[in-house]
Design a protein around this motif. Structure first.
Motif, short mmCIF file in Angstrom:
data_model
loop_
_atom_site.label_atom_id
_atom_site.label_comp_id
_atom_site.label_asym_id
_atom_site.label_seq_id
_atom_site.Cartn_x
_atom_site.Cartn_y
_atom_site.Cartn_z
N SER A 137 14.53 11.08 3.32
CA SER A 137 13.07 11.05 3.30
C SER A 137 12.61 9.94 2.36
CB SER A 137 12.48 12.39 2.84
OG SER A 137 12.97 12.74 1.56
N MET A 138 11.32 9.57 2.50
CA MET A 138 10.75 8.50 1.68
C MET A 138 9.32 8.86 1.28
SD MET A 138 12.09 5.07 3.67
CE MET A 138 10.91 4.10 2.76
N PRO A 139 9.14 9.82 0.36
CA PRO A 139 7.77 10.12 -0.10
C PRO A 139 7.16 8.91 -0.80
CG PRO A 139 9.42 11.21 -1.48
CD PRO A 139 10.16 10.62 -0.32
N ASP A 140 5.95 8.52 -0.37
CA ASP A 140 5.32 7.33 -0.92
C ASP A 140 4.23 7.70 -1.91
OD1 ASP A 140 3.16 8.13 0.61
OD2 ASP A 140 3.63 6.77 2.27
N SER A 141 3.40 6.72 -2.23
CA SER A 141 2.40 6.89 -3.30
C SER A 141 1.27 7.84 -2.92
CB SER A 141 1.81 5.52 -3.66
OG SER A 141 1.21 4.91 -2.52
N ASN A 142 1.17 8.22 -1.64
CA ASN A 142 0.06 9.07 -1.22
C ASN A 142 0.34 10.56 -1.38
OD1 ASN A 142 -1.59 6.89 -0.39
ND2 ASN A 142 -0.43 6.73 1.52
N VAL A 143 1.56 10.93 -1.78
CA VAL A 143 1.90 12.35 -1.86
C VAL A 143 1.38 12.93 -3.16
CG1 VAL A 143 3.95 12.02 -0.45
CG2 VAL A 143 4.16 11.96 -2.93
N THR A 144 1.11 14.22 -3.12
CA THR A 144 0.74 14.95 -4.33
C THR A 144 1.99 15.51 -4.98
OG1 THR A 144 0.45 17.02 -3.12
CG2 THR A 144 -1.48 15.56 -3.31
N GLN A 145 1.81 16.11 -6.15
CA GLN A 145 2.95 16.72 -6.84
C GLN A 145 3.56 17.83 -6.00
OE1 GLN A 145 2.14 18.04 -10.84
NE2 GLN A 145 3.75 19.57 -10.77
N GLU A 146 2.71 18.65 -5.36
CA GLU A 146 3.22 19.75 -4.54
C GLU A 146 3.97 19.21 -3.33
OE1 GLU A 146 0.20 19.45 -5.66
OE2 GLU A 146 -0.01 21.10 -7.10
N GLU A 147 3.43 18.17 -2.69
CA GLU A 147 4.11 17.58 -1.53
C GLU A 147 5.43 16.94 -1.94
OE1 GLU A 147 0.13 16.42 1.09
OE2 GLU A 147 1.01 14.97 -0.30
N ASP A 176 0.82 -1.21 0.00
CA ASP A 176 0.00 0.00 0.00
C ASP A 176 0.85 1.26 0.00
OD1 ASP A 176 -2.20 -1.60 0.05
OD2 ASP A 176 -2.48 -1.48 2.22
N LYS A 177 2.08 1.17 0.54
CA LYS A 177 2.96 2.33 0.59
C LYS A 177 3.75 2.51 -0.70
CE LYS A 177 2.13 3.83 4.75
NZ LYS A 177 1.55 5.17 4.98
N LEU A 178 3.77 1.48 -1.52
CA LEU A 178 4.52 1.55 -2.78
C LEU A 178 3.64 2.11 -3.89
CD1 LEU A 178 6.34 -1.90 -2.54
CD2 LEU A 178 7.35 0.35 -2.17
N PRO A 179 4.25 2.73 -4.89
CA PRO A 179 5.69 2.96 -5.05
C PRO A 179 6.19 4.05 -4.11
CG PRO A 179 4.50 3.98 -6.84
CD PRO A 179 3.48 3.21 -6.05
N VAL A 180 7.51 4.06 -3.89
CA VAL A 180 8.11 5.01 -2.97
C VAL A 180 9.41 5.53 -3.58
CG1 VAL A 180 9.47 3.29 -1.71
CG2 VAL A 180 8.74 5.37 -0.54
N LEU A 181 9.77 6.74 -3.21
CA LEU A 181 11.02 7.34 -3.66
C LEU A 181 11.93 7.50 -2.44
CD1 LEU A 181 12.08 8.40 -6.43
CD2 LEU A 181 11.57 10.69 -5.62
N VAL A 182 12.97 6.68 -2.36
CA VAL A 182 13.90 6.71 -1.23
C VAL A 182 15.02 7.69 -1.58
CG1 VAL A 182 15.39 5.36 0.28
CG2 VAL A 182 13.34 4.31 -0.72
N ILE A 183 15.15 8.75 -0.78
CA ILE A 183 16.15 9.78 -1.04
C ILE A 183 17.34 9.55 -0.11
CG2 ILE A 183 16.61 12.25 -1.06
CD1 ILE A 183 13.67 12.70 -1.62
N LEU A 184 18.50 9.24 -0.70
CA LEU A 184 19.71 8.94 0.05
C LEU A 184 20.72 10.07 -0.09
CD1 LEU A 184 20.21 5.20 -0.96
CD2 LEU A 184 19.51 6.03 1.27
N ALA A 185 21.48 10.29 0.99
CA ALA A 185 22.54 11.30 0.98
C ALA A 185 23.67 10.81 1.86
CB ALA A 185 22.03 12.64 1.46
N LYS A 186 24.86 11.34 1.62
CA LYS A 186 26.01 11.04 2.47
C LYS A 186 26.15 12.15 3.49
CE LYS A 186 30.81 9.48 2.29
NZ LYS A 186 31.96 9.17 1.42
#
Length: 684
Positions: A494-504, A475-485
């Motif tokens: 952060s991990m914005p998932d499928s429930n976010v809008t374009q603005e979010e 239910d949380k997928l797809p997701v965008l996992v943002i990685l940094a060093k």
């Protein structure tokens, strides 16, 4: 686009979370929040006035999940005669939504709810029509507005919607289509009104409603595939009254593929064999189709052919699909044919099961993503292993680092198409990702691929971060996992998932970029300080070593330079001596071959030649017309002008005699009776 069942689930969850029993008020709030559950709940909590709303809005209880209630406005007699099992829940829910649209709008006005406005830019001939409607308006109202603007009846034109919208019917509200804020449509006039309509649930696809009278000519380009190694292309120009079945029969006769063995792609999903071309809404002026052998007829094909076929995933229409079969399916099963055709088939995964090589897998992922969602505006996915993309984006000098966005896909997620089409592939998000991030994608649909990703992720990022990703639900997928060093280690920002809008999504990306830049700036300062210290130590060591050897190097270099200079001088003297001896030997050898100069009063054909030398001197010499060109060249050698180093040019027309056949006579070369020749160095 969310299905009716999904919206029913959201409706039930909203009523449970917000404690709103009134279905009309619940629908109004959900429509106002664009069916975003969290936004709708926050809207209700912010008003803090649920008791007043309950008094103003007639109370309607929702049984169970909110699916088995009769539509608003039915009498108790109609309620008692209502049979929920006769029509599936999804269809019933859509009926409720449509029947209550007018009531919902009045509630919205009463509560002061601002509806989302949607803009349409409709191309009509050379004119661009701009319209703005509320998302609670229906497609029918849009058509009414267009009919008013162009002063024509609605039956005289059709509106071409983008393929990503899917099936569109007049009673659909604009919010049901999940449209962006701005949309481009095309309005096409119908040459002659027809009785043809796209079949809906419960409608009959009889011949009477699918056979328009006349229409334009359609040019069809049909790619015919017999096997993985044999294919051909057919071009047909047919009138609009020709049916799909007749086209199939024509292909069966010309290509020797029985209609029962044909597997087509390119026809609309609703087009059965008795549909006329006018009724199929084909692309103009050219419509591309493809046909191949059905699965039952190609058991002998190789594995490579099977893989190629899985990528196409054609919609199959055969003669066995009679109108009766279609009606039975429409009546007994609540299946949205357009939505079914837009869903990826099970075999066409973003990453197939048998792809072991990460570069091949990510390359296939990229191509499949483009095939599904288009390539005009999309993230540029890195093709390679997760270790490679991490090294490229994060495990590099701080000045060259970029944020890493890992897109995790899952075909079974209900939000995957909406998330990809409206969020990830929006021009704003995709452009920002491509300019500021390195993006890498992976498909978690198959368990084997999920396990491979978990292994790759844990090796690079660590177990703690891997556990967060590993236990993500579908239910949380797809997701965008943002990685940094950050501070020398890889972290999930952060991990914005499928429930976010374009603005979010944009807010999340911008925040991640700010955090990353702060950390990167600190790392750059530390790296520069460390490099400065290391460079200082290196310079000190080098200076000490250089001070010990500098005298020895200078003395040795001086001796070597003197020896080299002496050697070069000797070689130059020797080279000049050899060159002079060689030239002298050549002069002596060719001088014997030069005939005497004929007298001035010679009666024979004679060439009087003047030679303009590079240094400005002039040479004069007479030759008989029958003298060979080679003799002239030998004469020039004796004068110190070897034709290997000099061009011999005529004045007009200008030509280089060294490029001519030296066996020709001077007369043949038109140098008689006189000519001025220019000697020019080939080195200039």
């Amino acid at each position: 686009m969310d299905t009716d069942t999904d919206r029913s689930q959201i409706l039930a969850d909203f009523q449970a979370c917000a404690n709103v029993d009134d279905i009309e008020h619940a629908l109004a709030v959900l429509e106002a929040s664009d069916w975003n559950l969290m936004e709708a709940v926050n809207m209700v909590l912010a008003t803090n006035d649920s008791e007043r709303i309950a008094e103003e809005v007639p109370n309607m209880r929702v049984n169970g999940r909110g699916l088995d209630v009769p539509p608003s406005g039915l009498s108790f007699t109609e309620v008692n005669s209502f049979q929920p099992s006769a029509e599936p829940a999804a269809s019933l829910t859509r009926t409720i939504f449509n029947r209550q649209s007018d009531d919902a709008r009045s509630i919205e006005d009463e509560l002061g709810i601002n509806r989302r406005l949607i803009k349409f830019h409709v191309q009509y001939s050379d004119e661009l029509i701009d319209l703005e409607l509320r998302d609670s308006d229906t497609v029918e109202e849009l058509n009414d507005r267009l009919a008013t603007r162009i002063d024509k009846d609605k039956s005289q034109f059709t509106v071409d919607w983008p393929k990503s919208v899917g099936r569109v019917e007049n009673n659909y509200t604009l919010s049901e289509l999940k449209l962006p804020r701005e949309n481009k449509l095309r309005l096409t006039l119908v040459t002659e009104p027809t009785a043809c309509t796209v079949p809906t649930r419960g409608s009959s696809a009889s011949t009477s409603n699918v056979m328009p009278s006349d229409g334009p000519l359609f040019r069809l380009i049909i790619d015919v595939t017999y096997s993985a190694h044999k294919c051909t292309r057919k071009e047909m120009t047919e009138p609009g009254t020709r049916t799909v079945g007749e086209i199939k029969e024509s292909i069966a006769k010309s290509c020797h593929i029985a209609t029962s063995a044909q597997s087509w792609s390119g026809w609309p999903p609703y087009a059965t064999d008795n549909y006329a071309l006018n009724a199929c809404q084909l692309s103009t002026p050219i419509h591309i189709l493809s046909v191949c052998l059905a699965e039952s007829s190609q058991s002998s094909l190789s594995g490579s052919s099977a893989r190629e076929g899985s990528q196409e995933a054609p919609y199959k229409v055969s003669d066995s699909e009679s109108d009766h079969d279609y009606d039975m399916m429409s009546d007994d099963h609540d299946i949205d044919i357009m939505e079914m055709s837009r869903q990826p088939v099970a075999s066409a995964h973003m990453i197939p099961r048998d792809m072991v090589d990460p570069k091949e897998a990510t390359s296939h992922f990229n191509k499949e993503f483009v095939r599904r969602y288009g390539g005009h505006s999309k993230p540029l996915f890195y093709e390679g292993s997760f270790k490679e993309v991490t090294d490229n984006a994060l495990q590099c000098p701080a000045a060259d680092r970029r944020l890493l966005a890992v897109y995790l896909h899952h075909d079974e997620s209900i939000a995957v198409n909406v998330f990809c089409a409206q969020v990830l592939c929006s021009e704003t998000v995709s452009t920002y990702l491509n300019n500021n991030f390195v993006t890498w994608g992976w498909d978690l649909t198959l368990e084997a691929n999920k396990n491979r990703f978990v292994e790759m992720f844990e090796v690079v990022v660590g177990k703690q971060a891997t556990d967060v990703v590993k236990h993500l639900s579908t239910d949380k997928l797809p997701v965008l996992v943002i990685l940094a060093k950050v501070r020398g280690s890889l972290e999930i920002l952060s991990m914005p998932d499928s429930n976010v809008t374009q603005e979010e999504m944009m807010t999340t990306l911008l925040h991640a970029e700010d955090v990353f830049e702060q950390s990167r700036h600190q790392d750059i300062v530390e790296e520069e300080e460390r490099k400065s210290r290391e460079e200082m130590k290196r310079l000190q060591d080098a200076a000490y070593e250089e001070s010990l050897a500098i005298d020895r190097v200078k003395q040795q270099q001086l001796r070597m330079e003197q020896a080299e200079k002496s050697k070069l001088e000797q070689e130059e003297i020797e080279a000049r001596r050899l060159e002079e001896e060689t030239m002298e030997a050549i002069k002596q050898s060719v001088a014997e071959t030069i005939p005497d100069e004929p007298p001035e009063d010679c009666a024979e054909v004679m060439a009087r030649l003047r030679f303009r030398c590079p240094e400005g001197a002039m040479l004069n010499r007479r030759f008989l017309g029958e003298t060979k060109l080679k003799v002239l060249f030998n004469y020039l050698v004796t004068e110190g002008y070897n034709t290997a180093y000099f061009k011999v040019l005529t004045t007009f027309p200008r030509r280089d005699l060294t490029q001519e056949d030296d066996s020709k006579t001077l007369d043949e070369l038109e140098l008689c009776p006189q000519e001025t020749l220019i000697l020019e160095s080939k080195l200039t």
